[in-house]
Design a protein around this motif. Structure first.
Motif, PDB file in Angstrom:
ATOM      1  N   PRO A 190     -39.582 104.757  41.485  1.00 39.33           N
ATOM      2  CA  PRO A 190     -40.014 105.616  40.374  1.00 39.33           C
ATOM      3  C   PRO A 190     -38.893 105.803  39.353  1.00 39.33           C
ATOM      4  N   SER A 191     -39.255 106.344  38.215  1.00 42.36           N
ATOM      5  CA  SER A 191     -38.289 106.566  37.151  1.00 42.36           C
ATOM      6  C   SER A 191     -37.168 107.476  37.639  1.00 42.36           C
ATOM      7  N   GLY A 192     -35.937 107.088  37.344  1.00 40.56           N
ATOM      8  CA  GLY A 192     -34.797 107.913  37.719  1.00 40.56           C
ATOM      9  C   GLY A 192     -34.307 107.672  39.129  1.00 40.56           C
ATOM     10  N   GLY A 204     -32.547 105.206  40.174  1.00 43.18           N
ATOM     11  CA  GLY A 204     -31.251 104.546  40.213  1.00 43.18           C
ATOM     12  C   GLY A 204     -31.304 103.037  40.121  1.00 43.18           C
ATOM     13  N   LYS A 205     -32.424 102.477  39.743  1.00 47.16           N
ATOM     14  CA  LYS A 205     -32.558 101.024  39.665  1.00 47.16           C
ATOM     15  C   LYS A 205     -31.622 100.432  38.608  1.00 47.16           C
ATOM     16  N   THR A 206     -31.687 101.002  37.406  1.00 47.51           N
ATOM     17  CA  THR A 206     -30.837 100.497  36.330  1.00 47.51           C
ATOM     18  C   THR A 206     -29.366 100.669  36.679  1.00 47.51           C
ATOM     19  N   THR A 207     -29.052 101.819  37.256  1.00 45.92           N
ATOM     20  CA  THR A 207     -27.667 102.089  37.628  1.00 45.92           C
ATOM     21  C   THR A 207     -27.150 101.014  38.588  1.00 45.92           C
ATOM     22  N   LEU A 208     -27.944 100.698  39.600  1.00 47.83           N
ATOM     23  CA  LEU A 208     -27.540  99.679  40.574  1.00 47.83           C
ATOM     24  C   LEU A 208     -27.371  98.323  39.883  1.00 47.83           C
TER      25      LEU A 208
HETATM   26  N1  ATP Z   1     -24.866 108.006  31.704  1.00 43.72           N
HETATM   27  C1  ATP Z   1     -25.521 108.863  32.475  1.00 43.72           C
HETATM   28  N2  ATP Z   1     -25.163 110.159  32.512  1.00 43.72           N
HETATM   29  C2  ATP Z   1     -25.806 111.037  33.305  1.00 43.72           C
HETATM   30  N3  ATP Z   1     -26.830 110.729  34.096  1.00 43.72           N
HETATM   31  C3  ATP Z   1     -27.244 109.461  34.097  1.00 43.72           C
HETATM   32  C4  ATP Z   1     -26.631 108.458  33.290  1.00 43.72           C
HETATM   33  N4  ATP Z   1     -27.250 107.296  33.511  1.00 43.72           N
HETATM   34  C5  ATP Z   1     -28.224 107.552  34.397  1.00 43.72           C
HETATM   35  N5  ATP Z   1     -28.221 108.848  34.753  1.00 43.72           N
HETATM   36  C6  ATP Z   1     -29.113 109.479  35.730  1.00 43.72           C
HETATM   37  O1  ATP Z   1     -29.106 108.714  36.903  1.00 43.72           O
HETATM   38  C7  ATP Z   1     -30.418 108.612  37.436  1.00 43.72           C
HETATM   39  C8  ATP Z   1     -30.768 107.160  37.666  1.00 43.72           C
HETATM   40  O2  ATP Z   1     -30.855 106.529  36.413  1.00 43.72           O
HETATM   41  P1  ATP Z   1     -31.366 105.043  36.262  1.00 43.72           P
HETATM   42  O3  ATP Z   1     -31.271 104.712  34.824  1.00 43.72           O
HETATM   43  O4  ATP Z   1     -30.629 104.179  37.206  1.00 43.72           O
HETATM   44  O5  ATP Z   1     -32.881 105.191  36.689  1.00 43.72           O
HETATM   45  P2  ATP Z   1     -33.991 104.057  36.770  1.00 43.72           P
HETATM   46  O6  ATP Z   1     -34.363 103.928  38.198  1.00 43.72           O
HETATM   47  O7  ATP Z   1     -33.531 102.835  36.071  1.00 43.72           O
HETATM   48  O8  ATP Z   1     -35.176 104.755  35.979  1.00 43.72           O
HETATM   49  P3  ATP Z   1     -36.192 104.111  34.913  1.00 43.72           P
HETATM   50  O9  ATP Z   1     -37.271 103.458  35.709  1.00 43.72           O
HETATM   51  O10 ATP Z   1     -36.724 105.319  34.199  1.00 43.72           O
HETATM   52  O11 ATP Z   1     -35.437 103.193  34.043  1.00 43.72           O
HETATM   53  C9  ATP Z   1     -31.345 109.303  36.454  1.00 43.72           C
HETATM   54  O12 ATP Z   1     -31.714 110.546  36.995  1.00 43.72           O
HETATM   55  C10 ATP Z   1     -30.538 109.492  35.223  1.00 43.72           C
HETATM   56  O13 ATP Z   1     -30.838 110.706  34.603  1.00 43.72           O
END
Ligand code: ATP
Ligand code: MG
Lengths: 280, 358
Positions: free
Chosen positions: B36-38, B40-44
């Motif tokens: 789901p959104s948030g 951590g996929k993009t972060t990883l």
């Molecule tokens: N630069 C940042 N500063 C603070 N919090 C961040 C930052 N980048 C990401 N986050 C937080 O880390 C969490 C994971 O973010 P991420 O972008 O990895 O989610 P995601 O799985 O890719 O979601 P989506 O499907 O919406 O793209 C989110 O709750 C986001 O708010």
């Protein structure tokens, strides 16, 4: 089927109303405020014979004043582009204590009466002044020289570059830089190939504004320049001097030629800007 | 190239974005990161690419710790969700970018660059658009440019962050197949981030389900769908109906009726029963453990669904059950429902107590 003829129309049909009103107001406003006074000036100058006009313009003092005005305004605009870019970069890219204050300081040259700026700069840079005392032993004289004019023109021009570049820099998608880096670009290549081309139209606008402002600047320059004829006398000042001598024709002739040169330069910059924008 | 992620963690301020993530990505596979959104996929993905830095843990590229490799050296092809194309460059120059910025010693001569870019444009089927600017392209075309640009550097690994997220359903579907074929041809290790489970189930060799910065399950699409490791995965993948139940006397109780089970269950207490809508079968009102009134019957494409309002110990619960083709029900009918395949999770616990396939 009849061929679709593409005719040039002055007014395209649009769902957004108000074209007639705004266009009318624009033309009227520009006429009253800008065009009519300029036309009057050109009309007045045209009463001079051609020979007389040329004689006034080719007088040594006029030529020197024009060269000084445009040359230093150009140099100041170049300086401002370089340092304005650095300032805009620092203000948008980094978070540091006092950033908001620094951001506000940038606007001061806009607000300060130029005469005040001129007097302040003249005091600072005089051989006894805070800054001048360090320059004097090095043999650098700022006040009463073209260098002084440069300092004043840099001062009045800096906000134009910063304020035009800053919003574009802020909007620049950081992912572009990451994408470039992931493709193997070095930091320098990212700046040169990705950031600079995006900023170029804004840089040119900033340059044009700073340059235009510097060409017309009067108040701050006359206090620091010393106004020595043929050495540190700018064209706007020469116009005022001619007016005070009741030589209105001379004053108008110089004004017209300044107008003309400034117009040509702004036109060129405008073209350049269009060209850079068209590529993006 | 094989990529190993070891014990990775990342926080943003107090917020924990990744918690001890361990993941092995096999060479040449197409892995989908789903969550789901948030979650951590993009972060990883960004940490793997070297676009961001972890607070703890390591990433290994072919067994070598990538900590000392910056983005430039990792040779990852990264495709951004919003393409991140260079707007002041033509499609051709965008694709050529990675080849032109190489250090002079490694740079190919111009005619080879031209040849290679042309080949790539053909490969992604946009050879006719070489001289256009990104603003003059449709979303799907931009995505192809972004992919060609990433492929130009012959990446060790291709990382795609929701590459089809901004496209309409039809284009997504065709690009998805195309990506699958393309991966089959190139065999480059690829990680695809998506929050569209259909996309992940259709395209990927293996799926990683993420939730709240943790990996919940790793497996093939079949494993993820048929054997969800926990309630999170069950809930996230596919449609599911959640029913509060009780464990008592070794059996599962739905209200006052006991669900037929094969084995005795240990313990006593409240639990949740998870079942897919198509695993609810219609049956006799007097025998089925669940009864309710049909509220509406809907037809979606070839399938029909009935919204059944369960009379559930005072609580009303609306479930959407799929109707077998021959079943005829009308709004207002009283029907019985029996969960055929389901899982029971104790309240508060993620692990399944039991599962049944009757
Ligand atoms: N630069 C940042 N500063 C603070 N919090 C961040 C930052 N980048 C990401 N986050 C937080 O880390 C969490 C994971 O973010 P991420 O972008 O990895 O989610 P995601 O799985 O890719 O979601 P989506 O499907 O919406 O793209 C989110 O709750 C986001 O708010
Ligand atoms: Mg994301």
């Amino acid at each position: 089927m009849p061929p679709l003829s593409k005719t040039l129309r002055f007014r395209e049909p649009s769902v957004i109303p108000g074209f007639g009103l705004t266009f009318g107001l624009t033309v009227t406003w520009l006429s009253v405020i800008v065009l009519i006074p300029l036309a009057a000036m050109i009309l007045y100058a045209s009463r001079l014979g051609f020979d007389q006009f040329i004689a006034i313009l080719t007088a040594q003092r006029t030529l020197n004043a024009l060269k000084l005005s445009f040359g230093i305004a150009f140099a100041a605009a170049i300086f401002n582009v370089i340092f304005g870019l650095i300032v805009a970069w620092a203000l948008t890219r980094y978070e540091f204590p006092g950033r908001r204050i620094a951001d506000a300081i940038v606007d001061i040259p806009f607000a300060l009466p130029t005469a005040v700026a001129g007097i302040a700069l003249a005091t600072l840079y005089s051989p006894q002044g805070w800054i001048g005392q360090f320059l004097a032993p090095l043999g650098i004289q700022v006040t009463f020289t073209p260098l002084g004019i440069l300092v004043a023109l840099i001062f009045v021009g800096i906000p134009f570059v910063v304020r035009t570049v800053q919003p574009v820099l802020k909007d620049l998608d950081p992912e572009l830089e990451l994408a470039a880096a992931s493709l193997g670009a070095s930091r320098w290549q990212v700046i040169r190939k990705v950031i600079a081309p995006t900023l170029l139209p804004a840089i040119l606008t900033g340059f044009a504004l700073a340059f235009a402002r510097a060409v017309g600047e009067y108040g701050s320059v006359i206090f620091i320049a010393g106004n020595l004829p043929n050495i540190s006398e700018i064209a706007p000042l020469l116009i005022v001097i001619r007016l005070e001598e009741f030589r209105y024709a001379d004053a108008t002739a110089i004004a017209v030629i300044m107008l003309f040169v400034a117009f040509i330069m702004l036109l060129i910059i405008n073209r350049l800007q269009r060209w850079t924008e068209a590529r993006s | 190239m094989k990529i190993d992620v070891r014990n990775l963690s990342k926080r943003f301020g107090n917020f924990v974005a990744l918690k001890n993530v361990d993941l092995d990505i096999a060479s040449g596979e197409l892995l989908a990161l789903l969550g789901p959104s948030g979650s951590g996929k993009t972060t990883l993905l960004r940490i793997i690419a070297g676009l961001d830095f972890a607070d703890g843990g390591e990433v290994y590229f072919a067994g070598e710790n990538a900590a000392n490799l910056n983005v430039r050296k990792r040779h990852v092809g990264f495709v951004f969700q919003h393409y991140a194309l260079f707007r002041h460059m033509t499609v051709f120059e965008n694709v050529a970018f990675g080849l032109r910025v190489r250090p002079r010693r490694e740079r190919k001569p111009e005619h080879e660059i031209v040849k290679r870019v042309k080949r790539l444009l053909e490969f992604v089927h946009i050879e006719g658009l070489a001289e256009r600017y990104p603003d003059q392209l449709s979303g799907g075309q931009r995505q192809r440019v972004a992919l060609a640009r990433a492929l130009a550097i012959e990446p060790n690994v291709l990382l795609l962050d929701e590459p089809f997220g901004a496209l309409d359903a039809k284009v997504r579907k065709s690009l998805r197949r195309w990506l699958r074929d393309l991966h089959g041809e190139l065999n480059v290790t690829s990680v695809l981030v998506t929050h569209d489970q259909e996309e992940a189930l259709e395209v990927a060799d293996r799926i990683v389900v993420m939730g709240n910065g943790k990996i919940e399950q790793v497996g093939t699409p079949e494993e993820i769908y048929n054997e969800p490791a926990n309630s999170f995965v069950f809930d996230f993948i596919g449609e599911s109906v959640k029913l509060p139940v009780r464990i008592e006397n070794g059996g599962i109780w739905i209200g006052s009726r006991r669900l037929a089970t094969n084995d005795e269950l240990p313990g006593t207490g409240p639990a949740r029963l998870f079942v897919r809508p198509h695993d609810l079968t219609f049956g006799e009102v007097s025998e089925a453990p669940l009864q309710g009134a049909v509220r509406a019957v809907r037809r979606v494409g070839a399938l029909s669904f009935a919204d059944v309002r369960l009379d559930y110990g005072g609580d009303d619960l609306l479930v959407e059950a799929s109707l077998p083709p021959e079943t005829l029900v009308r709004p207002g009918d009283l029907v019985g429902l029996t969960p055929r395949r389901y899982r029971i999770y104790e309240d508060g616990a993620a692990e399944s107590l039991t599962s049944a396939a009757l």
